[in-house]
Enzyme design. Sequence first.
Site, PDB file in Angstrom:
ATOM      1  N   PRO A 127       0.705  -1.270  -0.009  1.00 16.51           N
ATOM      2  CA  PRO A 127      -0.029   0.037   0.024  1.00 16.51           C
ATOM      3  C   PRO A 127       0.526   1.473  -0.109  1.00 16.51           C
ATOM      4  CG  PRO A 127      -0.177  -0.904   2.052  1.00 16.51           C
ATOM      5  CD  PRO A 127       0.636  -1.898   1.416  1.00 16.51           C
ATOM      6  N   CYS A 128       1.507   1.442  -1.197  1.00 22.06           N
ATOM      7  CA  CYS A 128       2.217   2.694  -1.211  1.00 22.06           C
ATOM      8  C   CYS A 128       1.212   3.873  -1.226  1.00 22.06           C
ATOM      9  CB  CYS A 128       3.160   2.753  -2.429  1.00 22.06           C
ATOM     10  SG  CYS A 128       2.336   2.463  -4.246  1.00 22.06           S
TER      11      CYS A 128
END
Length: 171
Positions: A127-128
């Site tokens: 989850p950047c």
Amino acid sequence: MICWHEMDSPVGPLLLAGTAQALTHLYFQAGPHPVRPSGSWRAEATPFLEVQTQLGEYFSGARRSFQLSLAPEGTAFQRRVWQTLSTIAYGETLSYGELAGQLGLSGRGARAVGLANGANPLPIIVPCHRVVGADGSLTGFGGGLHIKRSLLALEGAACVLDLFAADSRPT
């Protein structure tokens, strides 16, 4: 052998790529530079059935984390950043500086983290999108800030809810 499959999602088409054993890439296809599968890649949906199921659950709000076989390629530092990204809880955000601090970096650490974040080959799953500017602003995202905003809104992240509230205030 690299296989690929394109799936629809609420943020536009996603191109999935990997082997029969693991997912290696997820590409946003709705932007100005969609990825075209290499001529040596084989179109095949079967290796991605579980990926599609889990992404569907995520987009419906029923899944908060992923349990998939992943094989992202990157430097040791990039893989360390990506592993740390996976510890950011659903609906939470960290700044680039906070993420650098968690990795024991100082000085230009936030910049190095930003570069590794931008090279993440598995957005959404790693989850950047949960990394924001020091002031909580939405900065940098390969799929476009509108997708980052959509993902954070789906998760109920406070920084995006604050933006929506500010947008709806009378001027």
